[in-house]
Design a protein around this motif. Structure first.
Motif, PDB file in Angstrom:
ATOM      1  N   THR A  41     -72.835 -30.718 -15.937  1.00  0.00           N
ATOM      2  CA  THR A  41     -72.352 -30.237 -17.227  1.00  0.00           C
ATOM      3  C   THR A  41     -71.349 -31.182 -17.882  1.00  0.00           C
ATOM      4  O   THR A  41     -70.557 -31.841 -17.207  1.00  0.00           O
ATOM      5  N   SER A  42     -71.415 -31.222 -19.206  1.00  0.00           N
ATOM      6  CA  SER A  42     -70.389 -31.888 -20.014  1.00  0.00           C
ATOM      7  C   SER A  42     -69.233 -30.920 -20.206  1.00  0.00           C
ATOM      8  O   SER A  42     -69.335 -29.744 -19.872  1.00  0.00           O
ATOM      9  N   ALA A  43     -68.188 -31.418 -20.821  1.00  0.00           N
ATOM     10  CA  ALA A  43     -67.107 -30.551 -21.288  1.00  0.00           C
ATOM     11  C   ALA A  43     -67.630 -29.735 -22.467  1.00  0.00           C
ATOM     12  O   ALA A  43     -68.582 -30.146 -23.137  1.00  0.00           O
ATOM     13  N   MET A  44     -67.040 -28.571 -22.725  1.00  0.00           N
ATOM     14  CA  MET A  44     -67.413 -27.814 -23.927  1.00  0.00           C
ATOM     15  C   MET A  44     -67.184 -28.711 -25.147  1.00  0.00           C
ATOM     16  O   MET A  44     -66.248 -29.516 -25.156  1.00  0.00           O
ATOM     17  N   VAL A  47     -63.864 -30.607 -26.628  1.00  0.00           N
ATOM     18  CA  VAL A  47     -62.751 -30.564 -25.671  1.00  0.00           C
ATOM     19  C   VAL A  47     -62.261 -31.972 -25.288  1.00  0.00           C
ATOM     20  O   VAL A  47     -61.060 -32.240 -25.286  1.00  0.00           O
ATOM     21  N   THR A  48     -63.198 -32.880 -24.993  1.00  0.00           N
ATOM     22  CA  THR A  48     -62.765 -34.229 -24.595  1.00  0.00           C
ATOM     23  C   THR A  48     -61.939 -34.884 -25.707  1.00  0.00           C
ATOM     24  O   THR A  48     -60.904 -35.499 -25.438  1.00  0.00           O
ATOM     25  N   ASN A  49     -62.392 -34.725 -26.947  1.00  0.00           N
ATOM     26  CA  ASN A  49     -61.615 -35.296 -28.059  1.00  0.00           C
ATOM     27  C   ASN A  49     -60.213 -34.699 -28.116  1.00  0.00           C
ATOM     28  O   ASN A  49     -59.229 -35.417 -28.297  1.00  0.00           O
ATOM     29  N   GLY A 130     -61.821 -31.892 -19.130  1.00  0.00           N
ATOM     30  CA  GLY A 130     -62.839 -31.169 -19.896  1.00  0.00           C
ATOM     31  C   GLY A 130     -63.984 -30.698 -19.019  1.00  0.00           C
ATOM     32  O   GLY A 130     -64.385 -29.531 -19.044  1.00  0.00           O
ATOM     33  N   GLU A 131     -64.513 -31.612 -18.205  1.00  0.00           N
ATOM     34  CA  GLU A 131     -65.627 -31.268 -17.316  1.00  0.00           C
ATOM     35  C   GLU A 131     -65.140 -30.402 -16.162  1.00  0.00           C
ATOM     36  O   GLU A 131     -65.863 -29.530 -15.680  1.00  0.00           O
ATOM     37  N   ARG A 132     -63.907 -30.636 -15.735  1.00  0.00           N
ATOM     38  CA  ARG A 132     -63.393 -29.829 -14.616  1.00  0.00           C
ATOM     39  C   ARG A 132     -63.191 -28.377 -15.059  1.00  0.00           C
ATOM     40  O   ARG A 132     -63.302 -27.455 -14.248  1.00  0.00           O
ATOM     41  N   GLY A 196     -70.284 -33.755 -15.188  1.00  0.00           N
ATOM     42  CA  GLY A 196     -70.738 -35.053 -15.660  1.00  0.00           C
ATOM     43  C   GLY A 196     -69.512 -35.905 -15.913  1.00  0.00           C
ATOM     44  O   GLY A 196     -68.371 -35.448 -15.727  1.00  0.00           O
ATOM     45  N   PHE A 197     -69.743 -37.151 -16.306  1.00  0.00           N
ATOM     46  CA  PHE A 197     -68.700 -37.998 -16.902  1.00  0.00           C
ATOM     47  C   PHE A 197     -67.690 -38.564 -15.906  1.00  0.00           C
ATOM     48  O   PHE A 197     -67.153 -39.633 -16.127  1.00  0.00           O
ATOM     49  N   ILE A 198     -67.425 -37.876 -14.785  1.00  0.00           N
ATOM     50  CA  ILE A 198     -66.316 -38.321 -13.946  1.00  0.00           C
ATOM     51  C   ILE A 198     -66.762 -38.725 -12.536  1.00  0.00           C
ATOM     52  O   ILE A 198     -67.790 -38.310 -12.027  1.00  0.00           O
ATOM     53  N   GLY A 210     -67.164 -43.542 -19.143  1.00  0.00           N
ATOM     54  CA  GLY A 210     -67.265 -43.937 -20.548  1.00  0.00           C
ATOM     55  C   GLY A 210     -67.679 -42.742 -21.384  1.00  0.00           C
ATOM     56  O   GLY A 210     -68.362 -41.838 -20.885  1.00  0.00           O
ATOM     57  N   ARG A 211     -67.291 -42.745 -22.666  1.00  0.00           N
ATOM     58  CA  ARG A 211     -67.572 -41.598 -23.532  1.00  0.00           C
ATOM     59  C   ARG A 211     -69.075 -41.319 -23.573  1.00  0.00           C
ATOM     60  O   ARG A 211     -69.881 -42.229 -23.621  1.00  0.00           O
ATOM     61  N   GLY A 212     -69.401 -40.058 -23.555  1.00  0.00           N
ATOM     62  CA  GLY A 212     -70.806 -39.665 -23.561  1.00  0.00           C
ATOM     63  C   GLY A 212     -71.478 -39.882 -22.208  1.00  0.00           C
ATOM     64  O   GLY A 212     -72.697 -39.816 -22.086  1.00  0.00           O
ATOM     65  N   GLY A 213     -70.662 -40.116 -21.173  1.00  0.00           N
ATOM     66  CA  GLY A 213     -71.202 -40.549 -19.892  1.00  0.00           C
ATOM     67  C   GLY A 213     -71.854 -39.481 -19.027  1.00  0.00           C
ATOM     68  O   GLY A 213     -72.358 -39.790 -17.946  1.00  0.00           O
ATOM     69  N   SER A 214     -71.886 -38.234 -19.473  1.00  0.00           N
ATOM     70  CA  SER A 214     -72.521 -37.200 -18.638  1.00  0.00           C
ATOM     71  C   SER A 214     -74.014 -37.436 -18.455  1.00  0.00           C
ATOM     72  O   SER A 214     -74.574 -37.101 -17.408  1.00  0.00           O
ATOM     73  N   ASP A 215     -74.655 -37.987 -19.466  1.00  0.00           N
ATOM     74  CA  ASP A 215     -76.078 -38.336 -19.325  1.00  0.00           C
ATOM     75  C   ASP A 215     -76.234 -39.311 -18.161  1.00  0.00           C
ATOM     76  O   ASP A 215     -77.147 -39.194 -17.339  1.00  0.00           O
TER      77      ASP A 215
END
Ligand code: ASP
Ligand code: MG
Length: 472
Positions: A41-44, A47-49, A130-132, A196-198, A210-215
């Motif tokens: 999952t990404s952050a909602m 949220v990251t911004n 955000g992801e946590r 994702g992302f982390i 990196g931003r958008g990194g959950s993919d």
């Protein structure tokens, strides 16, 4: 053979109670068709911004916006938890964990404010929240809905170098850890739901990809398990033939090849993080983009480059995209002819301003070099060039270094162009017949795309008219 699916949900796909309810239904359905399912999952959304803005303000000593950020985060996560988690104990537990993470944001930002600076490492600690947060929410919602799932932070198994804010995974260590942690759960029929992302360094410091990194996270997990398929759940039906805000009858492409989407990603189609492609291609894993808000739509399948030479139903041109707010910078002068090193010095100067260049052209007369840069960077790029070529300008070997007003780069993508003569001709006559003047052209040697620079004013017209070349 047990079939494994990795599904990633983007920010909007977990951005509200409604979205989360859809996501949970999708997870439930996937479990019917697949033996093993991993959810990333990404952050909602937003949220990251918000987190990064809070940290940026803190680094300037400003903490007054912290209480507002805190309550926004609490509201967003709690509202969804209240609607979706019926079991009181589960709900209160999730909310307590979420609250503790929000309080740690406050602590981190206060520490940043005291130091008056946010190191990349501190920024990653903040961004990771955000992801946590979302992983706890999604796991609790799934459990409440009767799905056997367990929330896990990917910091436990995505092992990266210490290149904070754009960390690179150590695939060997990641493979071992990911299998070691996720396989036993899946053997028991439990769905791991992860961030994702982390990731984390071997020492345990949190990093981000990196931003958008959950993919990218989903691709990494898919490739190391390995999975059979990776599905990216987002808020559009897939990759479209063009921006539907410009062309109303833009369609979803059922298939697109990796090399085609690479051109699209580069030119601003933000459907897929560019780094996602490599690990899944290398591991021969299927990749699909689908819509959380329209799950019965087949979405877009990514295909290997060789398949049908990129042509689907005889389709040569597949998609048209535009990047706006660019300027063309030209260095011109007769004294440049046959002088080696001019281009190297020019791009060295551009690089010194940390600007990346999306398009370059040089005619064989060598009397000018022309390239595009994002509009807002043009003044500093021109300044750097003038400094670098001060002597040549004084000696009149270079006559002029200048930039245009705003232009757009319009790109026509389609791997079938490689085997079909005359596509470029069609592109130009189509534009000419519709009164669009082309300022510069570039075609990659891969022949997967042709890019044209047009006046900002002509952008919509160019996209509309080129979109007609797509056989529908
Ligand atoms: N939440 C992260 C971001 O906004 C990662 C992602 O959503 O892919 O950049
Ligand atoms: Mg994204």
């Amino acid at each position: 053979m047990q079939k494994t699916l990795v599904m990633k949900f983007g920010g909007t796909s977990v951005g509200s109670a409604d979205a989360l309810a859809n996501a949970v239904q999708i997870i439930r359905d996937a479990k019917k068709d697949w033996d093993r399912v991993v959810v990333v999952t990404s952050a909602m959304s937003g949220v990251t911004n918000l987190l990064l803005d809070s940290a940026a303000s803190a680094s300037q000593g400003k903490v007054d916006s912290l209480p507002a950020a805190e309550s926004t985060l609490r509201e967003k996560h709690f509202a969804a938890a209240d609607v979706l988690i019926k079991d009181e104990q589960l709900r209160e537990q999730a909310k307590a964990e979420i609250n503790a993470l929000i309080l740690s944001l406050v602590d981190l930002c206060k520490a940043i404010a005291v130091l008056g600076e946010a190191s990349p490492r501190a920024m990653d600690a903040v961004a990771s929240l955000g992801e946590r947060l979302s992983v706890r929410l999604l796991a609790a919602v799934a459990n409440d809905a009767g799905i056997r799932a367990k929330g896990i932070e990917s910091t436990e198994f995505i092992i990266t170098n210490a290149h904070y804010q754009s960390a690179h995974p150590d695939f060997k260590a990641t493979t071992e850890k990911t299998r070691g942690i996720l396989n036993p759960l899946m053997d028991e029929g439990i769905i791991p739901i992860t961030t994702g992302f982390i990731g984390a360094t071997p020492e345990g410091a949190i990093t981000t990809l990196g931003r958008g990194g959950s993919d990218y996270s989903a691709a990494i997990i898919g490739s190391v398990l390995p999975a059979d398929d990776v599905w990216i759940w987002t808020d559009v039906d897939g990759v479209m033939t063009t921006d539907p805000r410009i062309v109303k009858d833009a369609k979803t492409l059922p298939e697109i090849s990796y090399s085609e989407i690479a051109e699209l990603a580069y030119y601003g189609a933000k459907v897929l993080h560019p780094k996602t492609i490599r690990p899944v291609v290398d591991a021969g894993i299927g990749l699909r983009i689908c819509n959380t808000f329209n799950p019965s739509h087949p979405g877009t399948r990514l295909t290997a480059n060789s398949k049908s030479n990129g042509k689907v139903n005889g389709q040569v041109v597949k998609a048209v995209t535009a990047i706006r707010k660019q300027r063309l910078v030209t260095i011109e002068g007769r004294g440049m002819l046959g002088v080696p090193g001019v281009a190297a010095r020019a791009f060295g100067a551009v690089a010194s301003t940390r600007t990346s260049v999306p398009l370059i052209t040089q005619a064989s007369s060598e009397q000018s070099i022309c390239f595009a840069v994002p509009s807002e960077t043009a003044p500093s790029v021109l300044e750097a060039l003038q400094k670098t070529f001060a002597h040549e300008i004084e000696d009149e070997d270079i006559d002029r270094v200048w930039s245009t007003d705003d232009v757009s780069i319009v790109t026509v993508v389609g791997a079938g162009m490689r085997h079909t003569p005359g596509v470029a001709g069609k592109v130009f006559s189509q534009l000419g017949n519709n009164g669009v003047n082309v300022l510069a052209i570039a075609q990659g040697s891969s022949e997967v795309s042709i890019s044209l620079v047009v006046d900002a004013m002509d952008t919509e017209n160019a996209v509309k008219t080129l979109h007609k070349l797509i056989v529908q």
